[in-house]
Design an enzyme around this catalytic site. Structure first.
Site, PDB file in Angstrom:
ATOM      1  N   THR A 149       2.198   2.922  -6.759  1.00  0.00           N
ATOM      2  CA  THR A 149       2.513   3.466  -5.431  1.00  0.00           C
ATOM      3  C   THR A 149       1.886   4.860  -5.346  1.00  0.00           C
ATOM      4  O   THR A 149       1.143   5.266  -6.260  1.00  0.00           O
ATOM      5  CB  THR A 149       4.050   3.482  -5.213  1.00  0.00           C
ATOM      6  OG1 THR A 149       4.350   3.930  -3.881  1.00  0.00           O
ATOM      7  CG2 THR A 149       4.761   4.406  -6.190  1.00  0.00           C
TER       8      THR A 149
ATOM      9  N   ILE B 255       0.857  -1.169   0.000  1.00  0.00           N
ATOM     10  CA  ILE B 255       0.000   0.000   0.000  1.00  0.00           C
ATOM     11  C   ILE B 255       0.900   1.228   0.000  1.00  0.00           C
ATOM     12  O   ILE B 255       1.847   1.303   0.790  1.00  0.00           O
ATOM     13  CB  ILE B 255      -0.924   0.029   1.237  1.00  0.00           C
ATOM     14  CG1 ILE B 255      -1.761  -1.250   1.317  1.00  0.00           C
ATOM     15  CG2 ILE B 255      -1.833   1.262   1.200  1.00  0.00           C
ATOM     16  CD1 ILE B 255      -1.219  -2.335   2.223  1.00  0.00           C
ATOM     17  N   CYS B 256       0.588   2.170  -0.885  1.00  0.00           N
ATOM     18  CA  CYS B 256       1.306   3.454  -0.930  1.00  0.00           C
ATOM     19  C   CYS B 256       2.803   3.167  -1.143  1.00  0.00           C
ATOM     20  O   CYS B 256       3.159   2.331  -1.970  1.00  0.00           O
ATOM     21  CB  CYS B 256       0.999   4.246   0.349  1.00  0.00           C
ATOM     22  SG  CYS B 256       1.410   6.001   0.284  1.00  0.00           S
ATOM     23  N   THR B 257       3.678   3.834  -0.391  1.00  0.00           N
ATOM     24  CA  THR B 257       5.113   3.637  -0.581  1.00  0.00           C
ATOM     25  C   THR B 257       5.619   2.339   0.051  1.00  0.00           C
ATOM     26  O   THR B 257       6.829   2.079   0.031  1.00  0.00           O
ATOM     27  CB  THR B 257       5.913   4.836  -0.038  1.00  0.00           C
ATOM     28  OG1 THR B 257       5.440   5.147   1.278  1.00  0.00           O
ATOM     29  CG2 THR B 257       5.736   6.046  -0.930  1.00  0.00           C
ATOM     30  N   GLY B 258       4.705   1.511   0.548  1.00  0.00           N
ATOM     31  CA  GLY B 258       5.067   0.129   0.874  1.00  0.00           C
ATOM     32  C   GLY B 258       5.599  -0.587  -0.362  1.00  0.00           C
ATOM     33  O   GLY B 258       6.389  -1.540  -0.244  1.00  0.00           O
TER      34      GLY B 258
END
Lengths: 249, 249
Positions: free
Chosen positions: A134, A114-117
Site C-alpha cells: 500500500t 491501489i494505494c490505500t485501497g
C-alpha cells in the site's frame, strides 16, 4: 516474494473483460485514473465506475467524477479495482460497500488495489494470509488485515494485486494487463500511453527522499494515520485476526 | 535544447496560484489527471476544470468528468493546462475555445500542454517560434504551428511547457511545480504520490518498442493522424505560417 505465486487466470482474447472500479467520495483520483489509462485500452474490455448512486462525486483534491452504475446495477466484474485516498476511512465503516466488494471479489478473476485501497480490501477480508502492499505511510497497517507487507511497488499474490502509493497504479495496471491479456497487449498499451517515465527528481520513495522530508510528510498526516490505525485495529477485532503488536510490518 | 531558455516566473509562496485546465469531450483523461495529481498539491493553489458548460462530459475511453466553470465564469489562470486526446480535433475548429485559450494564455505565468494538447496550443497561436513536443505519433505536425520539435519528454521554452504523450504529463507537472514553487515543493509532492516508477516493460517509446509494434500503432491510428495533418495544414494557412514540406520535424 516470488512472482511465481501469481495465479491470475489469463482471459482468452475472444472473451470480454468486465472491469469495475469502486469509486467513492474523497478517494484519490490518480489511483483510479492511472490504471484507467492502461486498462480501458485492454482489447475486448469495458470499464464501469461503481458507487452507491450515480450522482457526481469529488475526489479529495476536488476533481469531479460521474459514477456509471450503482451497486445494484453493476455488472459482475472480471477485474475489480479498489482505489484509495482519505475517503477509504468511511468506506471501511460501510458494510454495504464492503459486502459489495467482497461479493464482486469472490467471482472476479483479479482484484487490484491501489494505494490505500489495500486497506479497504483488507476490511473486506481479501488480504488475510496474503502478501500485499500500500502507500508507504500505511504499510504498517496491513498486518491488521492478516497480510504480510512486501516492500515492492507491485505485489501479486494469487488473484490479488496490490500497487503501492498513487502512481504505482500505472505499474500495477500494466502488470495486471500482462496477466490477463498477455505481455504483447500490455506492451502495446505502454507504447500508446508513452510510458517511459523520467521523473525530474529522485524523491519518489521514503528510501530515496531526504529523511527530514519523510518525517515532515509523516507529521503532516499524523492524524489521518492514527485514525487509519484505529480503524485497522477495529477491523482486526471484527475479523478475529491475531496481530502481534511487536511484529514488523 | 537548453533548459536555460526557461523563463517561467516563480510565484511567491504567499501568492495563490490559480490553475485552470481546459477539459473537453473525447480528451484523454490521463493528460489531465496525471498533472492534477501533482499540481492540485501545490501549496496555496486551487484548480478549476473549465469547459463551455458544466454538464458532465466523457473522455474518449468513457470516463465521466464534471467541469467546474464555464469559459464565461472561469477565473484568470496563472497556470493553464491544455490536455489532448482525439477530441482535440473538434477543439481546433472551435474559435470560441481557441480564443478563450489564447486570452487566458496571455495573462498566465505558465502554459502547460500535455500530449496532443500541444496541437490545440498551436492552433491558438501559442507555439509559433517555440520548441515543443507532443505524443510521439504527432511530432511531425508541430512544424505547421511554427514550432520546432524537440525529442525530449518535457520541453520548456519561455513560459510554455510541453509534455510528450499521456503519462509524460506527470513528469511535466513536476517540472512545472518546481519552476513555480521551487524544487523542495516539487520533491515533497513526488514523495507524496510515491512517484518512483518501475514500468514492468521497456516499451514506452518508439525508440524502445519493437519496430513492428510501432508500425502497428501507426497503422491502427492512420485515419486520425491523417485528419490531424489536414487540420494542422489548415491552421498553418490560417496563421500564415510558412512550412517547408521537406523539413524534418
Amino acid at each position: 516474494m516470488p512472482e511465481s505465486t501469481a495465479s491470475i487466470t489469463p482471459i482468452p482474447a475472444d472473451q470480454h473483460i468486465q472491469i469495475s472500479a469502486i469509486i467513492f467520495p474523497r478517494m484519490d483520483q490518480i489511483d483510479l485514473t492511472g490504471p484507467f489509462a492502461v486498462l480501458s485500452r485492454l482489447p475486448n474490455s469495458s470499464v464501469q465506475l461503481v458507487w452507491k448512486d450515480t450522482a457526481p462525486l469529488r475526489d479529495f483534491r476536488g476533481l469531479g467524477f460521474v459514477p456509471d452504475a450503482t451497486f445494484a446495477d453493476a455488472k459482475p466484474a472480471d477485474l475489480l479495482l479498489v482505489p484509495g485516498g482519505p475517503g477509504q476511512e468511511d468506506l471501511m465503516a460501510d458494510q454495504v460497500a464492503l459486502s459489495f466488494i467482497a461479493a464482486q471479489a469472490k467471482r472476479a478473476k483479479c482484484i487490484f488495489s491501489i494505494c490505500t485501497g489495500a486497506l479497504v480490501c483488507g476490511a473486506a477480508g481479501l488480504l488475510n494470509g496474503r502478501f500485499a502492499t500500500t502507500h508507504w505511510r500505511s504499510v504498517h497497517l496491513l498486518k491488521y488485515f492478516g497480510a504480510t507487507t512486501v516492500d515492492q511497488r507491485v505485489v501479486v499474490d494469487g488473484k490479488v494485486v496490490c500497487a503501492a502509493g498513487l502512481t504505482a497504479g500505472i505499474d500495477g495496471a500494466l502488470t495486471v494487463a500482462a496477466h490477463l491479456r498477455g505481455e504483447a497487449a500490455a506492451k502495446a498499451i505502454q507504447l500508446e500511453i508513452q510510458y517511459a517515465p523520467e521523473p525530474p527528481f529522485d524523491c519518489g520513495s521514503p528510501a530515496s527522499a531526504p529523511a527530514e522530508m519523510v518525517a515532515r510528510s509523516r507529521n503532516a498526516t499524523a492524524a489521518l494515520t492514527a485514525q487509519r490505525l484505529a480503524t485497522a485495529k477495529r477491523i482486526a477485532a471484527k475479523l478475529q485476526i491475531a496481530v502481534s503488536e511487536n511484529s514488523g510490518t
